[in-house]
Design a protein around this motif. Sequence first.
Motif, mmCIF file in Angstrom:
data_model
loop_
_atom_site.group_PDB
_atom_site.id
_atom_site.type_symbol
_atom_site.label_atom_id
_atom_site.label_comp_id
_atom_site.label_asym_id
_atom_site.label_seq_id
_atom_site.Cartn_x
_atom_site.Cartn_y
_atom_site.Cartn_z
ATOM 1 N N VAL A 138 0.841 -1.206 0.000
ATOM 2 C CA VAL A 138 0.000 0.000 0.000
ATOM 3 C C VAL A 138 0.873 1.253 0.000
ATOM 4 O O VAL A 138 0.629 2.194 -0.769
ATOM 5 C CB VAL A 138 -0.974 -0.009 1.195
ATOM 6 C CG1 VAL A 138 -1.642 1.345 1.362
ATOM 7 C CG2 VAL A 138 -2.030 -1.089 1.001
ATOM 8 N N LEU A 139 1.892 1.270 0.848
ATOM 9 C CA LEU A 139 2.751 2.448 0.909
ATOM 10 C C LEU A 139 3.479 2.693 -0.413
ATOM 11 O O LEU A 139 3.560 3.825 -0.896
ATOM 12 C CB LEU A 139 3.759 2.317 2.051
ATOM 13 C CG LEU A 139 3.150 2.398 3.455
ATOM 14 C CD1 LEU A 139 4.218 2.109 4.502
ATOM 15 C CD2 LEU A 139 2.501 3.738 3.691
ATOM 16 N N ALA A 146 2.542 1.642 -3.385
ATOM 17 C CA ALA A 146 1.561 2.008 -4.403
ATOM 18 C C ALA A 146 1.089 3.451 -4.232
ATOM 19 O O ALA A 146 0.923 4.175 -5.216
ATOM 20 C CB ALA A 146 0.375 1.049 -4.355
ATOM 21 N N VAL A 147 0.890 3.876 -2.996
ATOM 22 C CA VAL A 147 0.513 5.279 -2.770
ATOM 23 C C VAL A 147 1.651 6.195 -3.207
ATOM 24 O O VAL A 147 1.423 7.251 -3.814
ATOM 25 C CB VAL A 147 0.122 5.516 -1.292
ATOM 26 C CG1 VAL A 147 0.011 6.997 -0.979
ATOM 27 C CG2 VAL A 147 -1.185 4.809 -0.974
ATOM 28 N N GLY A 148 2.889 5.788 -2.927
ATOM 29 C CA GLY A 148 4.036 6.565 -3.402
ATOM 30 C C GLY A 148 4.064 6.645 -4.913
ATOM 31 O O GLY A 148 4.314 7.713 -5.483
ATOM 32 N N ALA A 170 1.476 6.241 -6.962
ATOM 33 C CA ALA A 170 0.329 7.040 -7.401
ATOM 34 C C ALA A 170 0.593 8.529 -7.171
ATOM 35 O O ALA A 170 0.257 9.364 -8.021
ATOM 36 C CB ALA A 170 -0.933 6.599 -6.652
ATOM 37 N N SER A 171 1.215 8.857 -6.057
ATOM 38 C CA SER A 171 1.550 10.253 -5.787
ATOM 39 C C SER A 171 2.555 10.781 -6.797
ATOM 40 O O SER A 171 2.463 11.938 -7.231
ATOM 41 C CB SER A 171 2.115 10.394 -4.373
ATOM 42 O OG SER A 171 1.156 10.022 -3.428
ATOM 43 N N THR A 172 3.504 9.943 -7.162
ATOM 44 C CA THR A 172 4.489 10.345 -8.172
ATOM 45 C C THR A 172 3.794 10.615 -9.502
ATOM 46 O O THR A 172 4.075 11.618 -10.162
ATOM 47 C CB THR A 172 5.570 9.267 -8.332
ATOM 48 O OG1 THR A 172 6.201 9.056 -7.069
ATOM 49 C CG2 THR A 172 6.605 9.664 -9.357
ATOM 50 N N LEU A 183 -1.318 5.466 -13.396
ATOM 51 C CA LEU A 183 -1.942 5.631 -12.088
ATOM 52 C C LEU A 183 -3.009 4.557 -11.869
ATOM 53 O O LEU A 183 -3.067 3.929 -10.810
ATOM 54 C CB LEU A 183 -2.549 7.029 -11.977
ATOM 55 C CG LEU A 183 -3.234 7.398 -10.680
ATOM 56 C CD1 LEU A 183 -2.234 7.396 -9.540
ATOM 57 C CD2 LEU A 183 -3.871 8.768 -10.811
ATOM 58 N N VAL A 242 -3.154 1.485 -9.020
ATOM 59 C CA VAL A 242 -4.307 1.269 -8.147
ATOM 60 C C VAL A 242 -4.823 -0.166 -8.294
ATOM 61 O O VAL A 242 -5.107 -0.844 -7.298
ATOM 62 C CB VAL A 242 -5.414 2.305 -8.454
ATOM 63 C CG1 VAL A 242 -6.715 1.947 -7.761
ATOM 64 C CG2 VAL A 242 -4.957 3.690 -8.037
ATOM 65 N N THR A 298 -2.446 -2.592 -6.644
ATOM 66 C CA THR A 298 -2.589 -2.526 -5.188
ATOM 67 C C THR A 298 -3.794 -3.334 -4.732
ATOM 68 O O THR A 298 -3.715 -4.098 -3.764
ATOM 69 C CB THR A 298 -2.732 -1.060 -4.727
ATOM 70 O OG1 THR A 298 -1.587 -0.341 -5.164
ATOM 71 C CG2 THR A 298 -2.868 -0.959 -3.225
#
Length: 178
Positions: A86-87, A89-91, A93-95, A128, A132, A135
Amino acid sequence: MFGAETGGAALEAVAHSIQVALTPVFLLSGLATLLSVFSTRLARVADQVEAVAAALETADAAEAKAMSEQLAYLHRRSVALDVAVVLAAVGGASTCGAVLALFVGAIGEATTASILFGLFGLAVVCALGAIVAYTAEMLMAGTGIRAEVAQSRRSNPPEDAAGEMPEPPPAAASSDGV
């Protein structure tokens, strides 16, 4: 001639925007590598859960207790891997979001810029979406592993001398040293 003066400036601005937006690709590449490692690790945990669950069906009481403790350990590993996925993937997605924001912020109004914006923006949005979806799949895999652990533990609950469930052991290395 043919609007080359204004079109060239717009094209140059878009090319610069793409260069700036692609800079985070190195972070994205590293995160993708981490996600691949996490996926491999989760597969190893799943294989171990299957092996222990199968062996638990024919185990005597002492073996069942040790195997139940190993299943608890494997459960903790799968949860840790879920958090890592999760961390990462969030990183990622944020990128991708940062890349899109950089790109959108630098777009001009020329036709060529609009076409490049559409194509590059679509690529970032698709990346993106892929992050998701990946993830979600990894979380489903982790949940499946934990469900199998829970089912195996329910079908063969170890009990101590007082008839109580034992506490899981502290984090220890598994039999394969991983």
